[in-house]
Design a protein around this motif. Structure first.
Motif, PDB file in Angstrom:
ATOM      1  N   ALA A   1      -9.626 -20.681   4.400  1.00 25.79           N
ATOM      2  CA  ALA A   1     -10.065 -19.874   2.834  1.00 25.79           C
ATOM      3  C   ALA A   1      -9.861 -18.443   3.107  1.00 25.79           C
ATOM      4  CB  ALA A   1     -11.334 -20.091   2.151  1.00 25.79           C
ATOM      5  N   ALA A   2      -9.876 -18.552   4.158  1.00 28.90           N
ATOM      6  CA  ALA A   2      -9.808 -16.305   4.490  1.00 28.90           C
ATOM      7  C   ALA A   2      -8.167 -16.473   4.952  1.00 28.90           C
ATOM      8  CB  ALA A   2     -10.248 -16.682   6.618  1.00 28.90           C
ATOM      9  N   GLY A   3      -7.326 -17.253   5.983  1.00 27.64           N
ATOM     10  CA  GLY A   3      -6.329 -17.227   5.303  1.00 27.64           C
ATOM     11  C   GLY A   3      -5.307 -17.339   4.770  1.00 27.64           C
ATOM     12  N   ALA A   4      -5.756 -18.065   3.766  1.00 25.68           N
ATOM     13  CA  ALA A   4      -5.037 -18.138   2.146  1.00 25.68           C
ATOM     14  C   ALA A   4      -5.655 -17.010   1.247  1.00 25.68           C
ATOM     15  CB  ALA A   4      -5.493 -19.614   1.912  1.00 25.68           C
ATOM     16  N   ALA A   5      -6.363 -16.373   1.855  1.00 25.50           N
ATOM     17  CA  ALA A   5      -6.932 -15.183   0.841  1.00 25.50           C
ATOM     18  C   ALA A   5      -5.930 -13.983   1.499  1.00 25.50           C
ATOM     19  CB  ALA A   5      -8.780 -14.830   1.150  1.00 25.50           C
ATOM     20  N   PHE A   6      -6.271 -13.755   2.414  1.00 27.08           N
ATOM     21  CA  PHE A   6      -5.270 -12.892   3.252  1.00 27.08           C
ATOM     22  C   PHE A   6      -3.920 -12.687   3.137  1.00 27.08           C
ATOM     23  CE2 PHE A   6      -3.347 -10.949   6.879  1.00 27.08           C
ATOM     24  CZ  PHE A   6      -3.958  -9.693   6.855  1.00 27.08           C
ATOM     25  N   GLY A   7      -3.108 -13.991   2.921  1.00 28.40           N
ATOM     26  CA  GLY A   7      -2.021 -13.723   2.955  1.00 28.40           C
ATOM     27  C   GLY A   7      -1.705 -14.013   1.239  1.00 28.40           C
ATOM     28  N   PHE A   8      -2.452 -14.629   0.581  1.00 25.38           N
ATOM     29  CA  PHE A   8      -2.061 -14.143  -0.880  1.00 25.38           C
ATOM     30  C   PHE A   8      -2.304 -12.552  -0.869  1.00 25.38           C
ATOM     31  CE2 PHE A   8      -4.474 -14.082  -5.289  1.00 25.38           C
ATOM     32  CZ  PHE A   8      -3.108 -14.192  -5.963  1.00 25.38           C
ATOM     33  N   VAL A   9      -3.900 -11.946  -0.584  1.00 21.67           N
ATOM     34  CA  VAL A   9      -3.149 -10.766  -0.933  1.00 21.67           C
ATOM     35  C   VAL A   9      -2.472  -9.596  -0.241  1.00 21.67           C
ATOM     36  CG1 VAL A   9      -4.705  -8.626  -0.468  1.00 21.67           C
ATOM     37  CG2 VAL A   9      -5.796 -10.787  -1.131  1.00 21.67           C
ATOM     38  N   ILE A  10      -1.863  -9.808   1.039  1.00 19.87           N
ATOM     39  CA  ILE A  10      -1.024  -9.596   1.151  1.00 19.87           C
ATOM     40  C   ILE A  10       0.868  -9.726   1.017  1.00 19.87           C
ATOM     41  CG2 ILE A  10       0.967  -9.372   3.289  1.00 19.87           C
ATOM     42  CD1 ILE A  10      -2.069  -7.677   3.829  1.00 19.87           C
ATOM     43  N   SER A  11       0.670 -10.787   0.307  1.00 19.56           N
ATOM     44  CA  SER A  11       1.744 -10.675  -0.653  1.00 19.56           C
ATOM     45  C   SER A  11       1.984 -10.187  -1.779  1.00 19.56           C
ATOM     46  CB  SER A  11       1.984 -12.725  -0.943  1.00 19.56           C
ATOM     47  OG  SER A  11       0.852 -13.175  -1.489  1.00 19.56           O
ATOM     48  N   ILE A  12       0.603 -10.257  -2.491  1.00 17.94           N
ATOM     49  CA  ILE A  12       0.815  -9.324  -3.894  1.00 17.94           C
ATOM     50  C   ILE A  12       1.360  -7.376  -3.284  1.00 17.94           C
ATOM     51  CG2 ILE A  12      -0.878  -8.221  -5.522  1.00 17.94           C
ATOM     52  CD1 ILE A  12      -2.450 -10.572  -5.611  1.00 17.94           C
ATOM     53  N   ILE A  13       0.494  -7.303  -2.488  1.00 17.43           N
ATOM     54  CA  ILE A  13       1.380  -5.727  -1.485  1.00 17.43           C
ATOM     55  C   ILE A  13       2.602  -5.636  -1.605  1.00 17.43           C
ATOM     56  CG2 ILE A  13       0.440  -4.266   0.337  1.00 17.43           C
ATOM     57  CD1 ILE A  13      -2.323  -5.540   0.443  1.00 17.43           C
ATOM     58  N   LEU A  14       2.844  -6.833  -0.943  1.00 14.94           N
ATOM     59  CA  LEU A  14       4.609  -6.736  -0.343  1.00 14.94           C
ATOM     60  C   LEU A  14       4.864  -7.071  -1.769  1.00 14.94           C
ATOM     61  CD1 LEU A  14       4.079  -8.920   3.236  1.00 14.94           C
ATOM     62  CD2 LEU A  14       4.734  -6.463   2.184  1.00 14.94           C
ATOM     63  N   ASN A  15       4.510  -7.326  -2.243  1.00 14.10           N
ATOM     64  CA  ASN A  15       5.657  -7.894  -3.555  1.00 14.10           C
ATOM     65  C   ASN A  15       5.907  -6.444  -4.434  1.00 14.10           C
ATOM     66  OD1 ASN A  15       6.374 -10.612  -3.440  1.00 14.10           O
ATOM     67  ND2 ASN A  15       5.046 -11.420  -5.299  1.00 14.10           N
ATOM     68  N   LEU A  16       4.634  -5.757  -4.724  1.00 13.80           N
ATOM     69  CA  LEU A  16       3.962  -4.743  -5.463  1.00 13.80           C
ATOM     70  C   LEU A  16       5.637  -3.601  -4.882  1.00 13.80           C
ATOM     71  CD1 LEU A  16       0.700  -4.504  -6.391  1.00 13.80           C
ATOM     72  CD2 LEU A  16       2.670  -4.895  -8.035  1.00 13.80           C
ATOM     73  N   TRP A  17       5.114  -3.664  -3.837  1.00 13.40           N
ATOM     74  CA  TRP A  17       5.933  -3.031  -2.694  1.00 13.40           C
ATOM     75  C   TRP A  17       8.082  -2.673  -3.079  1.00 13.40           C
ATOM     76  CZ3 TRP A  17       7.526  -3.456   2.621  1.00 13.40           C
ATOM     77  CH2 TRP A  17       8.023  -2.393   3.422  1.00 13.40           C
ATOM     78  N   ILE A  18       7.694  -4.477  -3.509  1.00 11.87           N
ATOM     79  CA  ILE A  18       9.402  -4.309  -3.564  1.00 11.87           C
ATOM     80  C   ILE A  18      10.111  -3.659  -5.068  1.00 11.87           C
ATOM     81  CG2 ILE A  18      11.250  -6.388  -4.040  1.00 11.87           C
ATOM     82  CD1 ILE A  18       9.515  -7.732  -1.692  1.00 11.87           C
ATOM     83  N   VAL A  19       8.569  -4.496  -5.822  1.00 12.54           N
ATOM     84  CA  VAL A  19       8.930  -3.939  -7.190  1.00 12.54           C
ATOM     85  C   VAL A  19       9.339  -2.687  -7.838  1.00 12.54           C
ATOM     86  CG1 VAL A  19       7.371  -3.721  -9.611  1.00 12.54           C
ATOM     87  CG2 VAL A  19       8.156  -5.860  -8.065  1.00 12.54           C
ATOM     88  N   PHE A  20       8.498  -2.446  -7.035  1.00 14.27           N
ATOM     89  CA  PHE A  20       8.211  -0.142  -7.009  1.00 14.27           C
ATOM     90  C   PHE A  20       9.556   0.452  -6.762  1.00 14.27           C
ATOM     91  CE2 PHE A  20       3.352  -0.249  -8.372  1.00 14.27           C
ATOM     92  CZ  PHE A  20       3.383   0.067  -8.990  1.00 14.27           C
ATOM     93  N   GLY A  21       9.420  -0.193  -5.407  1.00 15.51           N
ATOM     94  CA  GLY A  21      10.869   0.230  -5.112  1.00 15.51           C
ATOM     95  C   GLY A  21      12.498  -0.244  -5.861  1.00 15.51           C
ATOM     96  N   GLN A  22      12.469  -1.225  -6.358  1.00 11.25           N
ATOM     97  CA  GLN A  22      13.762  -1.523  -7.298  1.00 11.25           C
ATOM     98  C   GLN A  22      13.802  -0.355  -8.308  1.00 11.25           C
ATOM     99  OE1 GLN A  22      13.143  -5.300  -9.543  1.00 11.25           O
ATOM    100  NE2 GLN A  22      15.136  -6.027  -9.014  1.00 11.25           N
ATOM    101  N   LEU A  23      11.973  -0.297  -9.105  1.00 11.54           N
ATOM    102  CA  LEU A  23      11.976   0.388  -9.812  1.00 11.54           C
ATOM    103  C   LEU A  23      12.660   2.396  -9.850  1.00 11.54           C
ATOM    104  CD1 LEU A  23       8.644  -0.476 -11.791  1.00 11.54           C
ATOM    105  CD2 LEU A  23      11.071  -0.748 -12.542  1.00 11.54           C
ATOM    106  N   PHE A  24      12.660   2.722  -8.373  1.00 13.94           N
ATOM    107  CA  PHE A  24      12.704   3.997  -8.294  1.00 13.94           C
ATOM    108  C   PHE A  24      13.900   4.052  -8.101  1.00 13.94           C
ATOM    109  CE2 PHE A  24       7.929   4.014  -8.539  1.00 13.94           C
ATOM    110  CZ  PHE A  24       7.624   5.159  -9.416  1.00 13.94           C
ATOM    111  N   THR A  25      14.459   2.965  -7.576  1.00 13.30           N
ATOM    112  CA  THR A  25      16.164   3.357  -6.050  1.00 13.30           C
ATOM    113  C   THR A  25      17.113   2.629  -7.689  1.00 13.30           C
ATOM    114  OG1 THR A  25      15.808   0.841  -5.084  1.00 13.30           O
ATOM    115  CG2 THR A  25      14.934   3.303  -4.400  1.00 13.30           C
ATOM    116  N   GLN A  26      16.717   1.252  -8.006  1.00 12.30           N
ATOM    117  CA  GLN A  26      17.910   0.165  -8.588  1.00 12.30           C
ATOM    118  C   GLN A  26      18.763   1.079  -9.635  1.00 12.30           C
ATOM    119  OE1 GLN A  26      17.381  -3.166 -10.433  1.00 12.30           O
ATOM    120  NE2 GLN A  26      18.665  -4.332  -8.658  1.00 12.30           N
ATOM    121  N   LEU A  27      19.785   0.962  -9.707  1.00 17.79           N
ATOM    122  CA  LEU A  27      21.032   1.764 -10.602  1.00 17.79           C
ATOM    123  C   LEU A  27      21.307   0.074 -12.283  1.00 17.79           C
ATOM    124  CD1 LEU A  27      23.553   3.510  -8.388  1.00 17.79           C
ATOM    125  CD2 LEU A  27      21.643   4.413  -9.392  1.00 17.79           C
TER     126      LEU A  27
END
Length: 561
Positions: free
Chosen positions: A436-462
């Motif tokens: 459970a600890a490993g799954a929860a950690f991976g779940f949270v990290i994946s959300i953070i990385l996804n948000l990073w990608i989304v914001f990068g796309q919103l601010f840089t993609q033409l």
């Protein structure tokens, strides 16, 4: 209003029929238990469940967006449907044999059973609830803009009508009302889209002629095998998009898994996916064909690049086509409006039913006061939960309509939050050594990385460039003509409306006093986004340096001659 009495009658019948189905099953199920209310007693047939699954994911935004995509960017996105079909087969073969025998109501019960963690289960449920309610708002708002033009009703009223209608029949009849109303709405949607395809084919000389026009306009593309991730579409990008769309929608989303949980066996649950895959491919195919029909019709006089359209949005092409072609046939506009309403109702009712299941099974069922209730009384509580969910969904719809430029941002964030659920379930099923600890950690990290990608796309993609659009065959101004202009359909700002202005001549520039002030402002406008035939540099006094520098934009509409 651009609807005749026949049109109004047809789409009113569509709304009334949907509500009547809910009332019918509500009367029949007055003494229903929670299992009957949420899952139809696990005795429902695969085919109607499959049709409900299809129309639950094909919304009004899909109809207008996919058709516009074919028109402006070509057919490469069609390959996404292949990825969806493959993904649905993966769900049928790899997930259903594991999930169904557990006899769950809430899909996220599996997370608790697998990881022995109630907090991880409830965390995923809270995430799904937020995304689900926000998705309801997204489903209600964009179509209400188009419907405002056809019905003459304000955006808020359209949101209320659609939200209230599906809330009523979902609350009264439970999953059976939702499913059988979806079957009816699937029929309405198919008829509405086929009206565009058939009428366009007859007018243009057949589908082969339309395909030929699209081919010579560089719209036909299926096998772009480029591996570059920076292009809008390629075979591999669309195939991957469809695959993960199917996994997230049909594999780890309560609104769809609840459909195959409502059958009587693993085999029947799998057939729900098989039927749904075929139905999805068919429905998306006629929607995509409708986009090519519109391209063939407008190939020489494109409405997107009309000089009076400041912002260019492919989805407005659908409305242009309906106004120009279908309004000439009594009842056809009503059928199309009925299809838009049906697409919204089916998707929203599916979400309401699933939100109720999550609230009951994951939070309220174990509360002591509710656990002591009789089965019939528990069923009544669930109906109240549907009504509450409907009110929350309406509130989200109204909130989304006021979000302005934040709308697209929040929609992208919503996608970033739902993606990690796929990873969590795959880990739960196929990696038994992860705790459970490993799954929860991976779940949270994946959300953070996804948000990073989304914001990068919103601010840089033409923005992607459209394929060639021509206006060479349009009537040459300034010769007198009767012009009907549809304003920019902007799904990201509260000022987005459809404004119809009819004039017999090209309007000359007028003094400020000759313009009728609409009394509507757009706060902190980042660029000029005007409606109808307006003067681009009309900014408040003292702020006329440039349109981009306006703090508030005042919209003026010229007097009709």
């Amino acid at each position: 209003m651009n609807l005749s009495a026949v049109d109004i009658t047809l789409f009113s019948i569509s709304l009334i029929t949907s509500a009547a189905i809910g009332i019918y099953y509500g009367v029949r199920g007055l003494q229903s238990t929670p299992l009957e209310y949420l899952l139809g007693g696990r005795s429902m047939k695969p085919f109607p469940l499959a049709m409900s699954m299809v129309v639950g994911t094909v919304s009004a935004v899909t109809i207008m967006g996919n058709a516009g995509e074919m028109y402006a960017y070509g057919t490469q996105l069609w390959v996404m449907d292949l990825g969806i079909a493959v993904g649905m087969l993966v769900v049928a073969k790899a997930l259903i044999p594991i999930m169904y025998p557990l006899q769950m109501v809430s899909l996220y019960q599996y997370i608790e059973r697998r990881f022995k963690s109630k907090s991880l289960r409830q965390g995923t449920v809270v995430l799904q609830l937020f995304c689900g309610y926000f998705f309801i708002g997204f489903l209600l708002y964009p179509p209400s803009i188009a419907l405002k033009y056809f019905t003459g009703l304000p955006i808020m009223i359209n949101i209320f009508i659609m939200g209230a209608t599906c809330t009523v029949y979902s609350a009264f009849g439970g999953v059976k009302a939702v499913v059988y109303a979806d079957v009816f709405q699937a029929l309405v949607m198919v008829i509405g889209v086929l009206a565009i395809v058939i009428q366009g084919s007859l007018k243009m000389g057949g589908l082969d002629k339309i395909w030929d026009i699209a081919y010579h306009g560089d719209r036909i593309e299926f096998f772009n095998f480029s591996l570059s991730p920076y292009q809008r579409h390629s075979f591999w990008l669309c195939l991957t998009l469809g695959l993960f769309f199917a996994l997230s929608t049909y594999g780890v989303n309560q609104s769809q898994t609840q459909r195959f949980f409502s059958t009587g066996s693993v085999k029947q649950a799998q057939w729900v996916l098989y039927y749904a895959a075929a139905g999805m491919v068919f429905l998306k195919a006629i929607i995509n064909l409708a986009g090519l029909v519109m391209y063939a019709h407008f190939k020489g006089c494109d409405p997107i690049t009309h000089p009076q359209n400041v912002m260019k949005e492919p989805s407005i092409v659908v409305i242009n086509y309906v106004l120009e072609v279908l309004t000439k046939i009594p009842g056809m506009s009503g059928v199309f409006v009925g299809a838009i309403y049906a697409a919204v109702l089916s998707s929203v009712s599916t979400q309401l039913n699933s939100m109720t299941a999550l609230l009951w099974e994951d939070f309220l069922k174990e509360v002591r006061i509710f656990s002591e209730y009789s089965e019939v009384k528990k069923g009544l509580i669930q109906k109240i939960l549907v009504l509450i969910s409907g009110v929350i969904g309406l509130a989200f719809g109204l909130a989304v309509s006021q979000m302005g430029s934040f709308f697209r941002t929040l929609l992208a964030i919503n996608g970033a939050l739902t993606g990690p659920l796929i990873g969590l379930f795959l880990v739960a099923v196929y990696f038994p050594w992860i705790n459970a600890a490993g799954a929860a950690f991976g779940f949270v990290i994946s959300i953070i990385l996804n948000l990073w990608i989304v914001f990068g796309q919103l601010f840089t993609q033409l923005p992607s460039k459209y394929l060639v659009l021509s206006r060479e065959e349009c009537p040459s101004p300034p010769s007198p003509l009767n012009v009907t202009t549809i304003a920019h359909l902007d799904l990201t700002t509260t000022a987005a409306e459809l404004v119809n202005i009819t004039t017999t001549t090209e309007p000359a520039l007028m003094d400020d006093e000759e313009y009728k002030w609409t009394g509507r402002y757009r706060q902190k406008a980042s660029r000029c986004e005007v409606l109808g035939i307006v003067r681009k540099n009309h900014c408040p006094a003292g702020q006329r340096a440039s349109c981009q520098e306006c703090f508030e934009e005042v919209l003026y509409i010229p007097k009709v001659q």
